[in-house]
Design a protein around this motif. Sequence first.
Motif, PDB file in Angstrom:
ATOM      1  N   ARG A 125      32.905  34.102  48.534  1.00 14.59           N
ATOM      2  CA  ARG A 125      34.119  33.272  48.602  1.00 14.59           C
ATOM      3  C   ARG A 125      34.912  33.411  47.301  1.00 14.59           C
ATOM      4  O   ARG A 125      36.132  33.572  47.325  1.00 14.59           O
ATOM      5  N   HIS A 126      34.219  33.370  46.175  1.00 11.79           N
ATOM      6  CA  HIS A 126      34.875  33.512  44.876  1.00 11.79           C
ATOM      7  C   HIS A 126      35.561  34.876  44.759  1.00 11.79           C
ATOM      8  O   HIS A 126      36.714  34.970  44.310  1.00 11.79           O
ATOM      9  N   PHE A 127      34.882  35.940  45.169  1.00 15.12           N
ATOM     10  CA  PHE A 127      35.429  37.300  45.128  1.00 15.12           C
ATOM     11  C   PHE A 127      36.730  37.378  45.921  1.00 15.12           C
ATOM     12  O   PHE A 127      37.755  37.858  45.420  1.00 15.12           O
ATOM     13  N   TRP A 128      36.701  36.888  47.166  1.00 14.87           N
ATOM     14  CA  TRP A 128      37.894  36.995  48.013  1.00 14.87           C
ATOM     15  C   TRP A 128      39.030  36.111  47.502  1.00 14.87           C
ATOM     16  O   TRP A 128      40.197  36.493  47.571  1.00 14.87           O
ATOM     17  N   GLU A 129      38.696  34.961  46.984  1.00 15.65           N
ATOM     18  CA  GLU A 129      39.741  34.094  46.424  1.00 15.65           C
ATOM     19  C   GLU A 129      40.404  34.757  45.215  1.00 15.65           C
ATOM     20  O   GLU A 129      41.628  34.668  45.045  1.00 15.65           O
ATOM     21  N   LEU A 130      39.624  35.449  44.393  1.00 10.47           N
ATOM     22  CA  LEU A 130      40.192  36.171  43.247  1.00 10.47           C
ATOM     23  C   LEU A 130      41.151  37.271  43.703  1.00 10.47           C
ATOM     24  O   LEU A 130      42.106  37.595  42.992  1.00 10.47           O
ATOM     25  N   LEU A 131      40.901  37.821  44.877  1.00  9.55           N
ATOM     26  CA  LEU A 131      41.769  38.874  45.411  1.00  9.55           C
ATOM     27  C   LEU A 131      42.992  38.310  46.143  1.00  9.55           C
ATOM     28  O   LEU A 131      43.778  39.067  46.700  1.00  9.55           O
ATOM     29  N   GLY A 132      43.132  36.985  46.153  1.00 10.45           N
ATOM     30  CA  GLY A 132      44.333  36.390  46.733  1.00 10.45           C
ATOM     31  C   GLY A 132      44.182  35.838  48.138  1.00 10.45           C
ATOM     32  O   GLY A 132      45.177  35.420  48.744  1.00 10.45           O
TER      33      GLY A 132
END
Length: 155
Positions: A125-132
């Motif tokens: 979830r953190h990874f995808w949120e960082l990607l926007g």
Amino acid sequence: MSIHFEEIRKETLYIALEIVNSNPEYNVLENDLAARELADLEKEFLNPKTISVFIKLDDTYIGVVDYVLENPNDHFPWLGLLMIHADYQGYGFGAEAYAHIENEMDKRGLDRVRIGVIKENAKARHFWELLGFKYYNTVGWENGRVIFCYEKLIG
């Protein structure tokens, strides 16, 4: 060094199995087992519904991607899986691979992409949120799992 993609085929499926099984924590979240079997991946990656490719760093297989350009349920593109081999995580290869996929979707005139992330998978979830990616819905899935749905506008 640069990444590129190669189609997953029956004769290279064992490589995908090694990549997937290098991530036992994810496998447990997805299906309660630390390791997957070749037959599981054959259904997942060798079907006419999804595009399934390896992520390669020069000649080295470092990950897998599985996606659809149009989900029949909502008619949007969905990224089903983007997984980097455990030995290659933390170097930006996942973000780089996603950027290539997003660029390809943009070239096809698609304006958004969606993903589903298992609720307990905080790292993803953190990874995808960082990607926007932005959260938009929660849905139930197999075996009582909860999926957080995310979407990113592209273009």
